[in-house]
Design an enzyme around this catalytic site. Structure first.
Site, PDB file in Angstrom:
ATOM      1  N   SER A  95      32.302  42.238  45.160  1.00  0.00           N
ATOM      2  CA  SER A  95      33.408  41.594  44.457  1.00  0.00           C
ATOM      3  C   SER A  95      32.898  40.878  43.202  1.00  0.00           C
ATOM      4  O   SER A  95      32.355  41.493  42.315  1.00  0.00           O
ATOM      5  CB  SER A  95      34.148  40.643  45.397  1.00  0.00           C
ATOM      6  OG  SER A  95      35.319  40.154  44.812  1.00  0.00           O
ATOM      7  N   ASP A 231      38.038  41.161  38.401  1.00  0.00           N
ATOM      8  CA  ASP A 231      36.680  40.972  38.882  1.00  0.00           C
ATOM      9  C   ASP A 231      36.023  42.341  39.060  1.00  0.00           C
ATOM     10  O   ASP A 231      36.579  43.368  38.657  1.00  0.00           O
ATOM     11  CB  ASP A 231      36.680  40.170  40.177  1.00  0.00           C
ATOM     12  CG  ASP A 231      37.370  40.894  41.324  1.00  0.00           C
ATOM     13  OD1 ASP A 231      38.152  41.834  41.064  1.00  0.00           O
ATOM     14  OD2 ASP A 231      37.138  40.526  42.492  1.00  0.00           O
ATOM     15  N   ASP A 233      35.394  44.505  41.577  1.00  0.00           N
ATOM     16  CA  ASP A 233      36.017  45.597  42.332  1.00  0.00           C
ATOM     17  C   ASP A 233      37.520  45.669  42.127  1.00  0.00           C
ATOM     18  O   ASP A 233      38.202  46.462  42.775  1.00  0.00           O
ATOM     19  CB  ASP A 233      35.697  45.491  43.823  1.00  0.00           C
ATOM     20  CG  ASP A 233      36.377  44.310  44.505  1.00  0.00           C
ATOM     21  OD1 ASP A 233      36.393  43.217  43.909  1.00  0.00           O
ATOM     22  OD2 ASP A 233      36.878  44.474  45.627  1.00  0.00           O
ATOM     23  N   ASP A 235      40.148  43.606  42.659  1.00  0.00           N
ATOM     24  CA  ASP A 235      41.197  43.113  43.552  1.00  0.00           C
ATOM     25  C   ASP A 235      41.610  41.688  43.186  1.00  0.00           C
ATOM     26  O   ASP A 235      42.416  41.071  43.880  1.00  0.00           O
ATOM     27  CB  ASP A 235      40.778  43.199  45.026  1.00  0.00           C
ATOM     28  CG  ASP A 235      39.641  42.260  45.400  1.00  0.00           C
ATOM     29  OD1 ASP A 235      39.030  41.650  44.491  1.00  0.00           O
ATOM     30  OD2 ASP A 235      39.351  42.150  46.608  1.00  0.00           O
TER      31      ASP A 235
END
Length: 470
Positions: A95, A231, A233, A235
Site C-alpha cells: 500500500s 497511494d 496500490d 485503494d
C-alpha cells in the site's frame, strides 16, 4: 517486527516475507476462506511485488486450484474482477508504506476479508507446506484494468467531467496510466505529472508539507481545476481543489456517499464527525480503524435491512459501496473494497453537474475540520504502552494534552480519542501495519486542527523518545 496482520492484510519487511512464509500464508487462506476453486493474483509497482506474486501463484497451483495472473493492477480493479468471476483474490502490495516492506491482501467470494477471516487464516498457518516451483501453471486475465475503467465510463458517461483540466500525480501508483484513460473518457483534459521510476510511498492520509506545496504549485502552473492521485496500490484517493488544497479523505467519503444516494454510512471513529450532521444519512455506524471493521459493519447493516443503501469509507478516503447504485449515465454495481476512483469521480461529477467547483461543494458541508500525520520508526509496543497509560490515567492525560479546554469525553474504540470543551478532538493510535504512531485531530477550523496536530505530534515525539531512552 515480524510480518503480521494489521488494519488491512499481512504486512512486513520484504526480507521477512520469505517464500516459506508467503506459501504458508497463501495455503492457509486457501484452507480457511471461500474462493470457489480459483484465485486471481495482482500486484503493485514496488520492486519486490512480482516475485512475491509468483510465489503466491505457485502455491495456488500446487494446491490443485486455478491460479489466475492479473498482473500489475489496482487493488479495487482486482477485487472487481474477482467478484465478477466469482473467485477469490490476493493482492501483493504494501500500500502506502516504503518499498522495503510489502504484504498480501485477501478477498473471499463475498469480498474483502473480515477480522473473522483473518483469524481463520492465522489458525490455519503452520502446516509447513513446501514452496512450489515457479513458473506455475496459470491463466492470464488481461481484461482486469479495462473492466475497471469501463465501470466508471459506463456509470458516469463521456460528459461527466467535460471541460475540466485535471492533473494526475502519477508517481509510482499502479493506477497512473489507468487514471489518465478514465479522466479522458469522462471528458476531462488529464495532465500527467511527476511519473516516477522508483517506488514512492505516498500516504494520502498524511500528506507531507512539501508535497502539499508541490501540489499547489502544479495547480497554478498548469491552470488545473483539480488534481488527483492515489497511494501505491490505488485503494486510497487524493483529490485537490483548483488551489491545490487537499480535500480530506473523510470529506470525500461524505460527498461520495451523498452523491450516490446512500442512507446508511459505516466509517471508523477517526473520521470527521460531520458525517453525523448530514440529514440524508439515516444511520451512521462508527467502527474501529481498518477496512475489515468497516466491511463487517456494512454486512451487519445489510443483514438488518437488505434494501439499505449502505456505503463505507475510511479517513484515508478509501470508499466501499454496499449496494447497486445509479450513476448519471448508468448503473454502478456494489464493490465492497476500498476504491480510489469513485471518491474522486463522484464529488467532481456532482460539483460539475451543479456548475460548482469542488471547493464550493466542500464549503457547503458542516464546518468540521480534521488533520492527520504520524511519527515513523516508532516501535508498536512503545506506542501501545504510552497510549494505554494515558487511557488509564486522567492526570496523565491532563498533563499531556493541550487542546485549550478541559476534557469532556474519551473513546477507546481504537486507540485513545479525547474530546475537549470547544470542539477540539485529539486521537492517538498505533499503526496496524507499520512501526508508526498516528495522530488525528479535529477542530472548528482547518488552522486550529493543523495547530492541534503540530502541538501533539511534537509532544508525542518527546514522550516516545523519553520512553525509548528510559
Amino acid at each position: 517486527m515480524p510480518p503480521s496482520f494489521g488494519t488491512s492484510g499481512l504486512r512486513g519487511l520484504v526480507t521477512e516475507l520469505t517464500p516459506d512464509l508467503v506459501t504458508d500464508t497463501t495455503r492457509a487462506y486457501l484452507d480457511a476462506c471461500a474462493h470457489g476453486g480459483s484465485v486471481m493474483v495482482g500486484w503493485d509497482l514496488r520492486p519486490s511485488s512480482p516475485a512475491i506474486a509468483e510465489t503466491v501463484l505457485a502455491a495456488i497451483a500446487a494446491a490443485g486450484l486455478t491460479a489466475i495472473r492479473a498482473g500489475a493492477v489496482p487493488t479495487p480493479a482486482l477485487a472487481l474482477a474477482a467478484a465478477t468471476r466469482d473467485c477469490g483474490a490476493i493482492m501483493v502490495t504494501g500500500s502506502h508504506i516504503p518499498a522495503d516492506r510489502n504484504g498480501l491482501k485477501f478477498y473471499t467470494l463475498r469480498g474483502e476479508i473480515t477480522k473473522d477471516d483473518e483469524a481463520a487464516i492465522l489458525a490455519a498457518r503452520g502446516n509447513d507446506w513446501p514452496v512450489a516451483g515457479t513458473p506455475a501453471p496459470v491463466e492470464d486475465a488481461p481484461a482486469v484494468a479495462a473492466d475497471y475503467v469501463a465501470r466508471y465510463l459506463s456509470a458516469y458517461g463521456s460528459g461527466a467531467l467535460k471541460g475540466l483540466r485535471v492533473g494526475i500525480y502519477q508517481h509510482s501508483s499502479v493506477a497512473r496510466d489507468l487514471m489518465m484513460e478514465v479522466f479522458a473518457g469522462l471528458g476531462a483534459d488529464p495532465v500527467a505529472l511527476a511519473r516516477a521510476d522508483d517506488f514512492i510511498p505516498v500516504d494520502t492520509e498524511a500528506v507531507a508539507a512539501e508535497t502539499r506545496a508541490q501540489l499547489a504549485q502544479w495547480c497554478t502552473d498548469h491552470r488545473l481545476d483539480a488534481l488527483a492521485s492515489t497511494d501505491g496500490d490505488a485503494d486510497r484517493p487524493l483529490l485537490c481543489d483548483a488551489q491545490g488544497r487537499v480535500v480530506a479523505g473523510d470529506v470525500l467519503g461524505v460527498l461520495s456517499a451523498r452523491a450516490l444516494g446512500s442512507d446508511v454510512v459505516c466509517t471508523p471513529v477517526s473520521s470527521n464527525s460531520m458525517v453525523g450532521m448530514i440529514p440524508e444519512f439515516t444511520a451512521v455506524h462508527r467502527t474501529r480503524i481498518g477496512s475489515p471493521y468497516v466491511v463487517a459493519a456494512m454486512e451487519a447493516a445489510l443483514a438488518a435491512d437488505s434494501a439499505a443503501k449502505v456505503t463505507g469509507y475510511e479517513a484515508n478516503g478509501g470508499f466501499l459501496t454496499g449496494f447497486d447504485a445509479q450513476g448519471p449515465a448508468g448503473p454502478l454495481a456494489a464493490l465492497v473494497t476500498r476504491d480510489c476512483l469513485l471518491p474522486v469521480i463522484a464529488p467532481l461529477a456532482d460539483a460539475h453537474a451543479q456548475g460548482l467547483s469542488i471547493a464550493d461543494l466542500v464549503a457547503a458541508l458542516p464546518q468540521r475540520f480534521t488533520a492527520a500525520d504520524r511519527l515513523q520508526d516508532i516501535p508498536t509496543e512503545a506506542s501501545k504502552a504510552f497510549i494505554a497509560r494515558l487511557s488509564a490515567d486522567a492526570d496523565a492525560r491532563a498533563a499531556f494534552f493541550d487542546a485549550g479546554g478541559p476534557e469532556v469525553a474519551t473513546d477507546t474504540t481504537d486507540g485513545l480519542r479525547v474530546s475537549f470543551e470547544g470542539g477540539q478532538v485529539v486521537h492517538l493510535r498505533p499503526s496496524g501495519n507499520a512501526p508508526e504512531c498516528r495522530c488525528y485531530t479535529e477542530a472548528p477550523t482547518q488552522d486550529a486542527a493543523g495547530q492541534l496536530l503540530a502541538r501533539h505530534l511534537e509532544k508525542l515525539r518527546m514522550a516516545l523518545t523519553r520512553s525509548a531512552t528510559g
